[in-house]
Design a protein around this motif. Structure first.
Motif, short mmCIF file in Angstrom:
data_model
loop_
_atom_site.label_atom_id
_atom_site.label_comp_id
_atom_site.label_asym_id
_atom_site.label_seq_id
_atom_site.Cartn_x
_atom_site.Cartn_y
_atom_site.Cartn_z
N PHE A 1 0.82 -1.21 0.00
CA PHE A 1 0.00 0.00 0.00
C PHE A 1 0.86 1.27 0.00
CE2 PHE A 1 -3.39 -2.66 2.30
CZ PHE A 1 -3.96 -3.02 1.09
N TYR A 2 2.06 1.17 0.56
CA TYR A 2 2.94 2.35 0.62
C TYR A 2 3.77 2.52 -0.64
CZ TYR A 2 6.08 5.84 2.58
OH TYR A 2 6.78 7.00 2.81
N PHE A 3 3.90 1.49 -1.44
CA PHE A 3 4.78 1.54 -2.60
C PHE A 3 4.48 2.70 -3.56
CE2 PHE A 3 5.82 0.32 -6.98
CZ PHE A 3 7.20 0.16 -6.86
N PRO A 4 3.21 3.03 -3.86
CA PRO A 4 2.96 4.17 -4.77
C PRO A 4 3.54 5.49 -4.28
CG PRO A 4 0.97 2.86 -4.52
CD PRO A 4 1.95 2.35 -3.51
N VAL A 5 3.75 5.64 -2.97
CA VAL A 5 4.27 6.89 -2.44
C VAL A 5 5.70 7.13 -2.91
CG1 VAL A 5 4.77 8.17 -0.33
CG2 VAL A 5 2.76 6.70 -0.44
N ILE A 6 6.51 6.07 -2.95
CA ILE A 6 7.92 6.23 -3.30
C ILE A 6 8.13 6.22 -4.82
CG2 ILE A 6 8.67 5.20 -1.15
CD1 ILE A 6 9.22 2.61 -2.64
N ALA A 7 7.11 5.86 -5.58
CA ALA A 7 7.23 5.87 -7.03
C ALA A 7 7.20 7.30 -7.55
CB ALA A 7 6.10 5.06 -7.66
N SER A 8 7.93 7.57 -8.61
CA SER A 8 7.96 8.91 -9.20
C SER A 8 6.59 9.28 -9.74
CB SER A 8 8.99 8.95 -10.34
OG SER A 8 8.87 10.14 -11.08
N VAL A 9 6.13 10.48 -9.40
CA VAL A 9 4.81 10.90 -9.85
C VAL A 9 4.76 11.04 -11.37
CG1 VAL A 9 5.36 13.35 -9.54
CG2 VAL A 9 2.98 12.61 -9.50
N VAL A 10 5.90 11.39 -11.99
CA VAL A 10 5.93 11.50 -13.44
C VAL A 10 5.77 10.12 -14.08
CG1 VAL A 10 7.33 12.19 -15.43
CG2 VAL A 10 7.36 13.57 -13.34
N VAL A 11 6.49 9.13 -13.54
CA VAL A 11 6.39 7.78 -14.08
C VAL A 11 4.98 7.23 -13.90
CG1 VAL A 11 7.24 5.42 -13.83
CG2 VAL A 11 8.84 7.33 -13.70
N VAL A 12 4.41 7.44 -12.73
CA VAL A 12 3.06 6.96 -12.47
C VAL A 12 2.06 7.66 -13.40
CG1 VAL A 12 1.21 6.84 -10.76
CG2 VAL A 12 3.58 6.39 -10.08
#
Length: 293
Positions: free
Chosen positions: A105-116
């Motif tokens: 559940f926390y993984f999306p936080v550390i992902a780059s917002v541009v990549v997402v």
């Protein structure tokens, strides 16, 4: 024991103070000064008084940006205040594999917002995964214009912001729940309170401080949204620029050799004042709560 010189503490705080002055206070003061000029990137501006601020009231593009930012804030605040709390209650239990679910559940936080946002673009494109699945199941006859329609684009951007922020605010709630009194839940259960009643009368008051903090963070972040709308709209701000946020408008007006730095500065000052309102409102709420206590 040797006593230090009177200026020793000032030497220790000097680097931090200098950093704030150079990269915080001075840019802010300079922006306010430029907002009263017609400055351009390659020439000094002349004083024009309140002309830039008067222009905002008749600027249709600023009206669209203001509406977009307020809709973004109004929708994101309840979603990112309630959903992370429910998620925190779900992963608070000590059960097998719970650490794995917390990390997931926390993984999306550390992902780059541009990549997402780029992945989101591929998903919601007219030939993307979402439209392909809808057409395969016969739910639509033609692709839905998710990234072209004004409101669909705004919904996709809000969903991206909510999905990416759930894990971060979940951790804030987990910290608050860890400090809550478990005996109150047991007492409420013995008194016959159901799950929903215990949630309203015990859980919500226990995390009220964290909830107010999250509301403030979400409000400011939503008013300053940029990357989600910029990437999903390919930098256009949607049809006619109607999904352009205030930050996107500032970038569009102030960038380039012919950019209007004066008007962009006035928009920046307006954005600062707008973001101050939710913070002042939440500070007032905290003051009222302390007064009642």
């Amino acid at each position: 024991m040797r006593s230090h010189k009177w200026f020793t503490p000032w030497l220790l705080v000097a680097p931090g103070v200098l950093w704030v002055l150079v990269f915080g206070i001075w840019p802010f003061v300079n922006t306010v000064v430029l907002s009263f000029t017609n400055a351009r990137p390659l020439r000094a501006g002349q004083f024009v008084g309140m002309q830039n601020y008067e222009r905002m009231f008749s600027d249709e593009q600023f009206g669209y940006a203001l509406l977009t930012s307020f809709i973004y804030m109004i929708v994101c605040i309840p979603l990112l205040t309630i959903l992370p709390l429910l998620l925190a209650l779900l992963v608070e239990k000590t059960i097998p594999w719970i650490t794995f679910f917390r990390t997931t559940f926390y993984f999306p936080v550390i992902a780059s917002v541009v990549v997402v946002a780029l992945i989101w673009t591929w998903m919601f494109d007219s030939k993307g995964l979402i439209n392909g699945a809808l057409e395969a199941f016969g739910l639509v006859d033609k692709p839905i214009a998710f990234l072209v329609d004004r409101w669909w684009l705004l919904i996709c951007a809000i969903l991206l912001t909510v999905w990416k922020g759930l894990g971060y605010y979940m951790v804030v709630y987990l910290a608050a729940l860890g400090n809550s009194n478990k005996e109150l839940h047991e007492a409420a259960a013995l008194d016959g309170a159901g799950t929903f009643q215990r949630f309203l009368t015990v859980t919500v008051p226990a995390v009220r401080g964290a909830m107010v903090l999250i509301m403030a963070l979400v409000a400011v972040s939503a008013l300053r949204v940029f990357t989600e709308l910029h990437v999903l709209s390919n930098g256009t701000g949607g049809p006619g620029g109607q999904d352009m946020s205030i930050v996107m408008l500032i970038k569009m007006i102030g960038s380039g050799l012919n950019g209007n730095v004066g008007y962009a500065s006035a928009l920046s000052v307006a954005l600062f004042l707008i973001t101050a309102f939710p913070l002042l409102a939440i500070a007032w709420m905290n003051r009222e709560d302390k007064g009642k206590a």
